[in-house]
Design an enzyme around this catalytic site. Structure first.
Site: not given
Ligand code: PGA
Length: 258
Positions: A9-11, A97, A99, A169, A175, A215, A237
């Site tokens: 997941n590059w976000k 997600h 976020e 998650e 993160g 993570s 990440g």
């Protein structure tokens, strides 16, 4: 047999050229996965076509979107529909997600609509769930995630829901460098599977891939992927670093369950 998946997941990271270079490095490692294993690259919208053509000749490597709109089409400036993704041959999409739930106020009801549209356009949803720290500290995480599944997925018939990918998650692990312990991950994944089993039966629950996210890195991937109910990872990440992500793919390959 259910699929094992390492999803990047590059976000909202990387420029176009950096993204291309990263894909070249990862695909250059030429890791041949087992039949029921997959690597997905959830990249920003403008990189979908480039990524799709990068993975075109690779077996078991595919592109994914990070989001879609909950309505079919219309006057929603700046939004991307499932129909658009389908027309680009994008077959996977991250839904809900944390976020997006937090910064864009996505509700369980809206996510149910997104999931419906995904299925209508032959897109496999990677449905995210997970509890915030306060809920974990209060010991209410099981009820919290079960509600997320109930309100966004339980309206689906078994023949659709068996194709979904769930990503657990815990928000406190995203993160932050703080990973759930393997025991915490396994315990929650077993709970998620049994929640699906209560509604849809064992055969369906056993088909559903449940990924762990928060993570994940090369140093903990092997242990996490080795848990019986952890079918891979959703990686933020560490997916931006080719050396790290290549090691994570290798850990997935080695964790093949027979
Ligand atoms: P992280 O992100 O690996 O950077 O914790 C995971 C995710 O949010 O999908």
């Amino acid at each position: 047999m259910r699929k094992q998946i390492a999803a990047a997941n590059w976000k909202m990271n990387l420029g176009y050229q950096q993204g291309e270079k990263l894909l070249d490095e990862i695909l250059g490692a030429d890791i041949r996965l087992g039949l029921s294993q997959k690597v997905l690259f959830a990249v920003p919208f403008p990189y979908l076509i480039m990524t799709r053509s990068e993975v075109e000749d690779e077996t078991n490597y595919e592109v994914a979107a990070q989001n879609c709109h909950h309505q079919r089409s219309g006057a929603f400036t700046g939004e991307i529909s499932c129909e658009m993704l389908h027309s680009l041959a994008v077959n996977y999409c991250i839904i809900g997600h944390s976020e997006r739930r937090e910064y864009f106020n996505e509700s369980n009801q809206q996510l149910a609509e997104k999931v419906n549209l995904c299925f209508e356009y032959f897109i496999t949803p990677i449905f995210c769930c997970g509890e915030p720290l306060a809920v974990r500290e209060a010991g209410h995480q099981d009820q919290f995630v079960a509600k997320q599944l109930q309100e966004s997925l339980f309206h689906l018939p078994a023949e659709k829901v068996k194709n979904i990918i769930i990503a657990y998650e815990p928000i406190w692990a995203i993160g932050t460098g703080k990973t759930a312990t393997t025991a915490q991950a396994q315990e929650m994944h077993a709970h998620l599977r049994s929640t699906m089993e209560q509604k849809y039966g064992k055969a369906v629950a056993d088909e559903i891939s449940i990924l762990y996210g928060g993570s994940v890195k090369s140093s903990n991937a092997k242990e996490l992927f080795g848990c019986p109910d952890v079918d891979g990872g959703l990686v933020g990440g560490a997916s931006l670093n080719s050396i790290e992500f290549i090691e994570i793919i290798k850990a997935l390959k080695r964790s093949a369950k027979v």
